[in-house]
Design a protein around this motif. Sequence first.
Motif, mmCIF file in Angstrom:
data_model
loop_
_atom_site.group_PDB
_atom_site.id
_atom_site.type_symbol
_atom_site.label_atom_id
_atom_site.label_comp_id
_atom_site.label_asym_id
_atom_site.label_seq_id
_atom_site.Cartn_x
_atom_site.Cartn_y
_atom_site.Cartn_z
ATOM 1 N N ALA A 1 5.998 7.897 -4.539
ATOM 2 C CA ALA A 1 5.892 6.478 -4.564
ATOM 3 C C ALA A 1 6.635 5.826 -3.625
ATOM 4 C CB ALA A 1 6.473 6.211 -6.052
ATOM 5 N N LYS A 2 8.060 6.174 -3.384
ATOM 6 C CA LYS A 2 8.788 5.424 -2.422
ATOM 7 C C LYS A 2 8.243 5.620 -1.008
ATOM 8 C CE LYS A 2 12.838 3.190 -1.519
ATOM 9 N NZ LYS A 2 12.593 1.947 -1.684
ATOM 10 N N ARG B 1 5.138 6.164 -0.159
ATOM 11 C CA ARG B 1 4.010 5.348 0.269
ATOM 12 C C ARG B 1 4.452 3.769 0.567
ATOM 13 N NH1 ARG B 1 1.554 8.685 -4.130
ATOM 14 N NH2 ARG B 1 2.468 7.077 -5.752
ATOM 15 N N ALA B 2 5.553 3.359 -0.281
ATOM 16 C CA ALA B 2 5.959 2.238 -0.136
ATOM 17 C C ALA B 2 6.472 1.706 1.017
ATOM 18 C CB ALA B 2 7.073 1.708 -1.355
#
Lengths: 345, 272, 256
Positions: free
Chosen positions: B15-16, B18-19
């Motif tokens: 997730a990190k 992608r962000a």
Amino acid sequence: MSGTPEQAIQVRELRKTYVVPEREGGLAAAARSLVRRRTREVPAVAGISFDVAPGEIVGFLGPNGAGKTTTLKVLSGLLHPTSGEVTALGHVPWQRETAFLRRMTLIMGQRNQLAWDIPVVDSFDLNRAIYQIPAAEYRERVKELVELLELEELLRKPVRNLSLGERMKCEVAGSLLHRPDVLFLDEPTIGLDVTMQRRIRNFIAHYTERTGATTLLTSHYMADVEALCRRVLVIHHGQLLYDGDLAGLVTRFSPHKTIVIDLEPSGPAVDGRIEALVGSPDWLVSHAEDRLTLRVPRSETAAVTTRLLANLQVADVIVEEPPIDEVIDLVFAAGPADAQAKDAR
Amino acid sequence: MRGLPLRQLVDVYRAKFRAEIALQFAYRWALAIWLLGLLLQPIVYLVVWTTVARSQGGTVGGFSARDFAAYFTIFMVVNQLTFTWHYWEFEWRVRQGFFSPLLLRPIHPLHNDLAENVTFKLLTFTVVAPVAVLLLVTFNASLNPSPWQVLAFLPALVFAFALRFLLEWTLALAAFWLTRVTAINQAYYLAVVFLSGQMAPLELLPEAVQVIAAVLPFRWMVAFPVETVLGRLSPMEVAVGLAAQLIWIGLALGLLRFGWRAGVRRYSAVGA
Amino acid sequence: MLWLSFRLGALNAIQYRADFMVQLFQSLIGLGIALGGIAVVFSQTDQLGGWRQEELIALIGVFMLVGGLIAVVIRPSMEQLMEGVRLGTLDFTLTKPADAQVLVSVKRVEIWRLVEVVLGAALIVLAMVQLGERVSLERVAAFAVTMLAGVAIVYSFLLILSTLAFWLVRLENILVIFHSMYEAGRWPVGIYPPWLRATLTFVVPVAFAITVPVEALVGRLEPATLVGSLLLAVAFLIASRWFWRLGLRHYTGASA
């Protein structure tokens, strides 16, 4: 009132004292402080105790620097208290156990928790991973939050491009994705326009009603507190002045009621008799044209009203409690000593 | 903050990732500028030492101009892959209260920074690698490692990164006690420039400095993998180096755990 | 205005007394590394691209002096400016009744970095003693003039870079590029390959702030360079002023 395990939050004799460097103005004094630094202890919270039952929504009232934020920070595990015992959901907050952190949230109106530079939805996704929200539930919650708060347009934008109100909506949504059982809300509506305040407020009410979450809220806006909280804690100079419902706060701290009387314009002049009828010149606030405004001790209200109705040609009578803001001001102006004296009475 | 399931960690990192990609894309110009500055550094030292080598009839301390080209280019790559910036952010985080949201999450803040760091490295490497090749070709660098040296380079590089990340994250914790840590950070940074082999191959420095760089962790954070792949170390020296790296990683982990606990205690005592 | 800023900076700095010691320590480390670098190089050779050791010491002196000036007031103020644009706090500066360019240029002072200025000056004096009779009053004057011009050029250049923040959001990194370019000024620009020399002279004008003044001091400066340096300084000052105004017109606050 000893704490029972059913309480969501228990606070016993909580104290928090900050040590701050003492400073004087001027270069010379500053140079002196190079050699020896003086410090001073500032008590932020000076021994408060209270319980909050599961599902209760409690408002924290107090002027700036009263110790509200400090208390919320202790409860959410950011601050280590100087002394006292605190449990929240059965955990000691400042041990910051994962099991506790997963079940609570702290929303601060003046701080951003969403990453400033990336789209909102990416921050949400990160929270999903961190709080281990199952994918299906996550999608459903986002969808629901998007509908309730009208976030559709905002999700793809970076936080820095949002207005304060939009940012706050996203902030609240992001903080509730993991369905916390305890909410600490520190000035969640600060700086927002009235519509947006109502928006956020309604949403919080909706959330707590649906999930039964326990909530502690501080706000400068009485409207927030009046709408959300049945119970309020009034804190001043780090001490708890009052713990009870809003109505009780008014009876306790405002010993007066306001009586407004409109006279029949055609009636006889009252100028001469008025002071005798009211009972005391101090009680008469104003007398303009056909309107009398009185501020009368609570216990005398009935007698004074009866007397006036019997002796004057009255068109209309209003007896009202003073506005809550005024009462709060009164409480703070009185300070702890007076408040305690009232307690004793 | 213990017992994090691996699956959750992987999920958080993804997730990190992608962000962070979204973030870096938004700031691609700043990123390009930053990379440009990064690439200049090896060229300066390369030029200085090539000038010296030339004036000395070709070689200095066993380094020819072509050796210098290889050394400083590989150094740039290793330095780029191992460096961290988090210790520059801590003061600001602590002062502005940005630590609080990280502390409220049920995951160690280290993971936030590590994920950010790795993502950034992966992204920038796509630029750094071709530029390194370009530099190697332009300056006609002599780089021909044997297979075992390439093989040893990989763990040396990974350990170097682990060591540097852990130590610099520990250094960053100073911000919990001191209000202004810029000076300390700069002092540390200058030590890195000197002792990690950034200014000149450690071999060219005085004996005493070489000893200091080897006793302290600096050599193991950057210079060692470079020396390995350049073929300047014997198998024995490489083995000793890897061991030194592991020992330092162990020490750094201990320091970090201890420092973190004390730091958070301090943070939560003085007002988050 | 600058004085007020200094006073405030001093007050601030004194409150963080540990920083003074660290700064002193750090500047000495920096000095040690610079001299160490020269020592390492000159342990292997006796001249670097035609420059002798004491000339390079003078160069390091100017490098530190100018670097110190940048670090004391220009760089911190520029960083503050860019942060102000990013977070919208520049609003407060713009509403003050004084020239905004002046205000933002002296907004923040890091007083302890003066240590670097002092060390740099000391180093220059040391190098001048070593250079002996080669230093004349004329050369010192030329040195002072070219250095002033150099500082003006660097200031204008940094202001232009920082002003870019009005268009591009996250630009703290842009000062990093200057910083690494500036590092290249530790060495005489003459040793670099032509493309890099041109870059350091005309794109990121480090050469005018460091190499040119030192050339003046050791008597290598061509009169044309002196005049060119002065003209460039004036041009840079005007250009940066114009660009700053253009940027201001573009400023919309953080939430735009």
